[in-house]
Design an enzyme around this catalytic site. Sequence first.
Site, PDB file in Angstrom:
ATOM      1  N   HIS A 105      -4.258  -4.653  -0.059  1.00 21.33           N
ATOM      2  CA  HIS A 105      -3.987  -5.311   1.226  1.00 21.33           C
ATOM      3  C   HIS A 105      -4.491  -6.749   1.223  1.00 21.33           C
ATOM      4  CE1 HIS A 105      -2.599  -1.872   3.662  1.00 21.33           C
ATOM      5  NE2 HIS A 105      -3.475  -1.141   3.007  1.00 21.33           N
ATOM      6  N   GLU A 126      -3.216  -8.985   2.715  1.00 18.62           N
ATOM      7  CA  GLU A 126      -2.959  -9.521   4.065  1.00 18.62           C
ATOM      8  C   GLU A 126      -4.104  -9.227   5.039  1.00 18.62           C
ATOM      9  OE1 GLU A 126      -1.781  -5.251   4.667  1.00 18.62           O
ATOM     10  OE2 GLU A 126      -1.765  -6.705   3.015  1.00 18.62           O
ATOM     11  N   CYS A 133       0.832  -1.211   0.000  1.00 20.21           N
ATOM     12  CA  CYS A 133       0.000   0.000   0.000  1.00 20.21           C
ATOM     13  C   CYS A 133       0.867   1.262   0.000  1.00 20.21           C
ATOM     14  CB  CYS A 133      -0.985  -0.036   1.171  1.00 20.21           C
ATOM     15  SG  CYS A 133      -2.372   1.120   0.932  1.00 20.21           S
TER      16      CYS A 133
END
Length: 304
Positions: free
Chosen positions: A237, A239, A142
């Site tokens: 993102h 994750e 990001c």
Amino acid sequence: MPINIPKELPARQVLEKENIFVMDDERAHTQDIRPLNIVILNLMPDKEKTEGHLLRLLGNTPLQLNITFLKTVTYQPKNVNPSHMEDFYKTFAEIEERKFDGMIITGAPIEHLQFEDVQYWDELTEIMDWAEEHVTSIMHICWGAQAALYHHYGIDKFPLEEKCSGIFSHRIFNGEHNIELLRGFDDAFIAPHSRFTNISQAEVDAHPDIQMLAVSPEAGPFLMMSKDGKHIMATGHLEYDTVTLKEEYERDLNKGLSVRIPAHYFPNNDPDEQPLNYWRSHAHLLFSNWLNYYVYQATPYEWQ
């Protein structure tokens, strides 16, 4: 993957409940193999949640990892107990003589600032320059990806009229399935985004040292890689866990920000309904491919 983390790290209990294979120093020292050394520069405000997000994904391949968390000294985080940072994080001065097989530089909610106006920008650029010679491959996430594009390749970010927040569909760019980072990816896949800025796809495409890997028609460029595999840049993102966008949306509202409901996220576009996770499998693929092909198979057994 056995993942070697401090025995008392709070994220350990969460990971063990999810059957993620974690290992403390005592057990790791009995393993007669060469572990990979991964350093994580965690710039996110909620350090402990980000630790869990990343360790969950790093702990899913048959490799042993030694994890080092890195903190800035030019900025002290406000949303974490100082003792947590003291117990589990190192400063750059404490690790700069070491070599690492892989590095992750996270995002940070500071897109509204010019890069040079970020309090720790000089420290961050010193770390990024150090990583060129001391780390085999770096994954930037990001804002971390935007910072890498700006510092290494001169590609600046630009503000969006409204926040890009939600889960968006992406396609592999130009059918680049032969790229090892994308091995096992579907032709189209979902990934979360959460940011107020974007980058120009045309500028990335025109740069001779960067390869575009995945793009979203709504969210823009997502996955990019330097052609030598040194830098992996993800503007979204993968994750994130299931409720992270919900928590960020509620945080923005509590700050009085005018933000839309995250796109394609809540069932029936209703914030009272529990969101579903459609990106978990590709998150694991991205991190395992990175660790395998760009870290494990590329790093020297003994750093000189």
